[in-house]
Design a protein around this motif. Structure first.
Motif, PDB file in Angstrom:
ATOM      1  N   VAL A  16       0.829  -1.208   0.000  1.00  0.00           N
ATOM      2  CA  VAL A  16       0.000   0.000   0.000  1.00  0.00           C
ATOM      3  C   VAL A  16       0.863   1.258   0.000  1.00  0.00           C
ATOM      4  N   ALA A  17       0.549   2.154  -0.932  1.00  0.00           N
ATOM      5  CA  ALA A  17       1.205   3.457  -0.991  1.00  0.00           C
ATOM      6  C   ALA A  17       0.221   4.527  -0.534  1.00  0.00           C
ATOM      7  N   LEU A  18       0.748   5.566   0.067  1.00  0.00           N
ATOM      8  CA  LEU A  18      -0.061   6.707   0.480  1.00  0.00           C
ATOM      9  C   LEU A  18       0.194   7.858  -0.477  1.00  0.00           C
ATOM     10  N   LEU A  19      -0.868   8.398  -1.054  1.00  0.00           N
ATOM     11  CA  LEU A  19      -0.767   9.606  -1.876  1.00  0.00           C
ATOM     12  C   LEU A  19      -0.865  10.781  -0.920  1.00  0.00           C
ATOM     13  N   ARG A  20       0.113  11.663  -0.966  1.00  0.00           N
ATOM     14  CA  ARG A  20       0.177  12.760  -0.003  1.00  0.00           C
ATOM     15  C   ARG A  20       0.399  14.080  -0.721  1.00  0.00           C
ATOM     16  N   ARG A  21       0.110  15.147  -0.019  1.00  0.00           N
ATOM     17  CA  ARG A  21       0.462  16.511  -0.432  1.00  0.00           C
ATOM     18  C   ARG A  21       0.057  16.835  -1.875  1.00  0.00           C
ATOM     19  N   VAL A  22      -1.197  16.658  -2.188  1.00  0.00           N
ATOM     20  CA  VAL A  22      -1.700  17.011  -3.511  1.00  0.00           C
ATOM     21  C   VAL A  22      -2.068  18.494  -3.467  1.00  0.00           C
ATOM     22  N   PHE A  23      -1.183  19.307  -4.008  1.00  0.00           N
ATOM     23  CA  PHE A  23      -1.381  20.756  -4.003  1.00  0.00           C
ATOM     24  C   PHE A  23      -1.162  21.304  -5.404  1.00  0.00           C
ATOM     25  N   GLY A  24      -1.966  22.285  -5.772  1.00  0.00           N
ATOM     26  CA  GLY A  24      -1.782  22.978  -7.037  1.00  0.00           C
ATOM     27  C   GLY A  24      -1.823  24.479  -6.811  1.00  0.00           C
ATOM     28  N   ASP A  25      -0.997  25.183  -7.543  1.00  0.00           N
ATOM     29  CA  ASP A  25      -1.000  26.637  -7.475  1.00  0.00           C
ATOM     30  C   ASP A  25      -2.363  27.132  -7.969  1.00  0.00           C
ATOM     31  N   PRO A  26      -3.061  27.930  -7.177  1.00  0.00           N
ATOM     32  CA  PRO A  26      -4.410  28.378  -7.568  1.00  0.00           C
ATOM     33  C   PRO A  26      -4.481  29.040  -8.940  1.00  0.00           C
ATOM     34  N   LYS A  27      -3.424  29.723  -9.358  1.00  0.00           N
ATOM     35  CA  LYS A  27      -3.502  30.398 -10.660  1.00  0.00           C
ATOM     36  C   LYS A  27      -3.424  29.435 -11.843  1.00  0.00           C
ATOM     37  N   TYR A  28      -3.072  28.162 -11.583  1.00  0.00           N
ATOM     38  CA  TYR A  28      -3.008  27.163 -12.646  1.00  0.00           C
ATOM     39  C   TYR A  28      -4.099  26.097 -12.529  1.00  0.00           C
ATOM     40  N   ARG A  29      -5.000  26.235 -11.586  1.00  0.00           N
ATOM     41  CA  ARG A  29      -6.046  25.230 -11.393  1.00  0.00           C
ATOM     42  C   ARG A  29      -7.032  25.247 -12.557  1.00  0.00           C
ATOM     43  N   GLY A  30      -7.648  24.092 -12.764  1.00  0.00           N
ATOM     44  CA  GLY A  30      -8.638  23.964 -13.825  1.00  0.00           C
ATOM     45  C   GLY A  30      -8.061  23.709 -15.199  1.00  0.00           C
ATOM     46  N   ARG A  31      -6.769  23.429 -15.265  1.00  0.00           N
ATOM     47  CA  ARG A  31      -6.112  23.201 -16.554  1.00  0.00           C
ATOM     48  C   ARG A  31      -5.657  21.757 -16.751  1.00  0.00           C
ATOM     49  N   GLY A  32      -5.987  20.883 -15.791  1.00  0.00           N
ATOM     50  CA  GLY A  32      -5.642  19.465 -15.923  1.00  0.00           C
ATOM     51  C   GLY A  32      -4.314  19.061 -15.326  1.00  0.00           C
ATOM     52  N   CYS A  45       3.431   4.171  -8.629  1.00  0.00           N
ATOM     53  CA  CYS A  45       3.001   3.107  -7.715  1.00  0.00           C
ATOM     54  C   CYS A  45       2.868   1.764  -8.431  1.00  0.00           C
ATOM     55  N   LYS A  46       2.399   1.799  -9.668  1.00  0.00           N
ATOM     56  CA  LYS A  46       2.307   0.560 -10.448  1.00  0.00           C
ATOM     57  C   LYS A  46       3.693  -0.016 -10.704  1.00  0.00           C
ATOM     58  N   LYS A  47       4.652   0.842 -11.051  1.00  0.00           N
ATOM     59  CA  LYS A  47       6.020   0.375 -11.301  1.00  0.00           C
ATOM     60  C   LYS A  47       6.653  -0.213 -10.054  1.00  0.00           C
ATOM     61  N   LYS A  48       6.256   0.288  -8.892  1.00  0.00           N
ATOM     62  CA  LYS A  48       6.789  -0.212  -7.618  1.00  0.00           C
ATOM     63  C   LYS A  48       5.980  -1.400  -7.093  1.00  0.00           C
ATOM     64  N   ASN A  49       5.005  -1.842  -7.885  1.00  0.00           N
ATOM     65  CA  ASN A  49       4.186  -3.027  -7.582  1.00  0.00           C
ATOM     66  C   ASN A  49       3.310  -2.888  -6.336  1.00  0.00           C
ATOM     67  N   TYR A  50       2.890  -1.674  -6.037  1.00  0.00           N
ATOM     68  CA  TYR A  50       1.897  -1.517  -4.971  1.00  0.00           C
ATOM     69  C   TYR A  50       0.575  -2.059  -5.482  1.00  0.00           C
ATOM     70  N   ARG A  51      -0.233  -2.570  -4.585  1.00  0.00           N
ATOM     71  CA  ARG A  51      -1.539  -3.105  -4.952  1.00  0.00           C
ATOM     72  C   ARG A  51      -2.664  -2.097  -4.738  1.00  0.00           C
ATOM     73  N   ARG A  52      -2.372  -1.094  -3.896  1.00  0.00           N
ATOM     74  CA  ARG A  52      -3.416  -0.126  -3.570  1.00  0.00           C
ATOM     75  C   ARG A  52      -2.776   1.205  -3.226  1.00  0.00           C
ATOM     76  N   ILE A  53      -3.502   2.294  -3.532  1.00  0.00           N
ATOM     77  CA  ILE A  53      -3.088   3.635  -3.131  1.00  0.00           C
ATOM     78  C   ILE A  53      -4.176   4.195  -2.227  1.00  0.00           C
ATOM     79  N   SER A  54      -3.765   4.768  -1.131  1.00  0.00           N
ATOM     80  CA  SER A  54      -4.693   5.370  -0.176  1.00  0.00           C
ATOM     81  C   SER A  54      -4.456   6.876  -0.146  1.00  0.00           C
ATOM     82  N   PHE A  55      -5.544   7.639  -0.042  1.00  0.00           N
ATOM     83  CA  PHE A  55      -5.447   9.090   0.097  1.00  0.00           C
ATOM     84  C   PHE A  55      -6.391   9.525   1.203  1.00  0.00           C
ATOM     85  N   GLN A  56      -5.899  10.359   2.079  1.00  0.00           N
ATOM     86  CA  GLN A  56      -6.719  10.882   3.177  1.00  0.00           C
ATOM     87  C   GLN A  56      -6.690  12.399   3.127  1.00  0.00           C
ATOM     88  N   GLY A  57      -7.857  12.998   3.208  1.00  0.00           N
ATOM     89  CA  GLY A  57      -7.954  14.452   3.202  1.00  0.00           C
ATOM     90  C   GLY A  57      -9.117  14.906   4.056  1.00  0.00           C
TER      91      GLY A  57
END
Length: 94
Positions: A16-32, A45-57
């Motif tokens: 299991v991998a943890l996805l952390r610190r998902v931040f985007g600069d507000p002036k660039y949001r909405g652009r994908g 995570c796929k390359k490292k052979n994790y089976r699951r990713i968890s995100f908490q917010g």
């Protein structure tokens, strides 16, 4: 040369991998760019052979939570606090 956003991956355990610190600069949001960051984290995570990713917010992190849902993360837990909620998502890789 601008930093548009950031994310991190931390190992919880060998499966299991943890996805952390998902931040985007507000002036660039909405652009994908956030989706690209999460795609890169998923590929890593796929390359490292994790089976699951968890995100908490928190319920205040609406943009990050929406990005995770768009990438297929499913809500697995929700805990009410005094004035917000802690929400945990999971994405199965294998």
């Amino acid at each position: 040369g601008d930093i548009l956003g950031t994310t991190a991956v931390k190992e919880e355990d060998e499966k299991v991998a943890l996805l952390r610190r998902v931040f985007g600069d507000p002036k660039y949001r909405g652009r994908g760019y956030g989706l690209v960051l999460i795609d890169k984290a998923i590929d890593f995570c796929k390359k490292k052979n994790y089976r699951r990713i968890s995100f908490q917010g928190t319920s205040r992190m609406t943009t990050a939570l929406n990005l995770c849902r768009k990438k297929g993360f499913q809500e697995v837990d929700r805990v009410a606090m005094e004035d917000f909620e802690i929400i945990r998502y999971s994405l199965r890789l294998q």
